[in-house]
Design a protein around this motif. Structure first.
Motif, short mmCIF file in Angstrom:
data_model
loop_
_atom_site.label_atom_id
_atom_site.label_comp_id
_atom_site.label_asym_id
_atom_site.label_seq_id
_atom_site.Cartn_x
_atom_site.Cartn_y
_atom_site.Cartn_z
N UNK A 180 0.84 -1.20 0.00
CA UNK A 180 0.00 0.00 0.00
C UNK A 180 0.87 1.25 0.00
N UNK A 181 0.41 2.26 -0.71
CA UNK A 181 1.18 3.50 -0.78
C UNK A 181 0.74 4.45 0.32
N UNK A 182 1.70 5.12 0.91
CA UNK A 182 1.44 6.15 1.92
C UNK A 182 2.56 7.16 1.83
N UNK A 183 2.24 8.41 2.04
CA UNK A 183 3.24 9.46 1.98
C UNK A 183 3.80 9.67 3.38
N UNK A 184 4.52 8.67 3.87
CA UNK A 184 5.11 8.71 5.20
C UNK A 184 6.58 9.09 5.10
N UNK A 185 7.13 9.68 6.15
CA UNK A 185 8.55 10.03 6.10
C UNK A 185 9.42 8.78 6.07
N UNK A 186 10.62 8.92 5.55
CA UNK A 186 11.56 7.80 5.49
C UNK A 186 11.97 7.40 6.90
N UNK A 187 12.09 6.10 7.14
CA UNK A 187 12.54 5.63 8.43
C UNK A 187 14.06 5.69 8.55
N UNK A 188 14.73 5.55 7.43
CA UNK A 188 16.18 5.68 7.37
C UNK A 188 16.52 6.56 6.18
N UNK A 189 17.72 7.14 6.18
CA UNK A 189 18.11 8.00 5.07
C UNK A 189 18.09 7.22 3.76
N UNK A 190 17.56 7.83 2.72
CA UNK A 190 17.44 7.18 1.42
C UNK A 190 18.03 8.10 0.38
N UNK A 191 19.02 7.60 -0.35
CA UNK A 191 19.66 8.42 -1.38
C UNK A 191 19.27 7.95 -2.79
N UNK A 192 18.21 7.15 -2.89
CA UNK A 192 17.75 6.64 -4.18
C UNK A 192 17.25 7.79 -5.04
N UNK A 193 17.61 7.78 -6.33
CA UNK A 193 17.09 8.72 -7.32
C UNK A 193 16.33 7.95 -8.37
N UNK A 194 15.12 8.38 -8.74
CA UNK A 194 14.37 7.68 -9.78
C UNK A 194 15.14 7.67 -11.09
N UNK A 195 14.84 6.69 -11.92
CA UNK A 195 15.52 6.62 -13.21
C UNK A 195 15.09 7.80 -14.06
N UNK A 196 15.93 8.15 -15.02
CA UNK A 196 15.68 9.31 -15.86
C UNK A 196 14.72 8.99 -16.99
N UNK A 197 14.40 7.73 -17.19
CA UNK A 197 13.50 7.35 -18.27
C UNK A 197 14.21 7.09 -19.56
N UNK A 198 15.52 7.16 -19.59
CA UNK A 198 16.30 6.91 -20.82
C UNK A 198 16.55 5.43 -21.00
#
Length: 147
Positions: free
Chosen positions: A129-147
């Motif tokens: 399930x999706x929820x807009x909750x704060x991160x529990x740990x630091x996350x440095x993931x960046x979404x893909x650029x779509x290329x």
């Protein structure tokens, strides 16, 4: 001689144990939990984050979609799968729900089946399930650029 030795050891052990308990009790007043509060304090409930309606964008190709609705009390076990009541290809059009990917109807050898594969039965292994909750740990993931 043996009785006297056993008696002496028993008395010594009792003194060591009672002394250890006294030290532990006096030291216990400064003990705190990992949350920073006293061990004796009642825990405060965490903030509950409600599920966000609508659909979140996927962050990378092949990401399993997030579930945009509540699934509390959904039965998903070896005997039943409530998700299929709406998302199985036989019901999706009638229920106005997205149909499962055709990969969910393939067995391990890639053979197409009319029913969901046993390897895809437990939906919440991949979909959450999706929820807009704060991160529990630091996350440095960046979404893909779509290329």
């Amino acid at each position: 001689m043996k009785k006297q030795t056993i008696l002496s050891l028993s008395v010594a052990a009792a003194l060591v144990i009672s002394g250890g308990l006294a030290i532990a009790q006096s030291a216990g007043s400064g003990v705190s939990s990992l949350r920073g509060s006293s061990v004796a304090d009642l825990d405060q409930p965490l903030n509950l984050y409600q599920q966000d309606e609508g659909r979140f964008a996927r962050a990378y190709r092949q990401q399993p979609p997030l579930i945009p609705h509540g699934i509390d009390n959904y039965q998903i076990d070896t005997n039943a799968n409530r998700c299929l009541a709406c998302h199985d290809w036989t019901n999706a059009a009638e229920r106005h729900a997205p149909t499962l990917s055709m990969t969910h109807y393939q067995d391990r050898d890639g053979n197409q089946m009319d029913r969901i594969s046993g390897t895809r039965w437990f939906c919440t292994q991949c979909h959450v399930p999706q929820a807009n909750a704060p991160e529990l740990v630091e996350n440095i993931f960046n979404p893909s650029s779509g290329n």
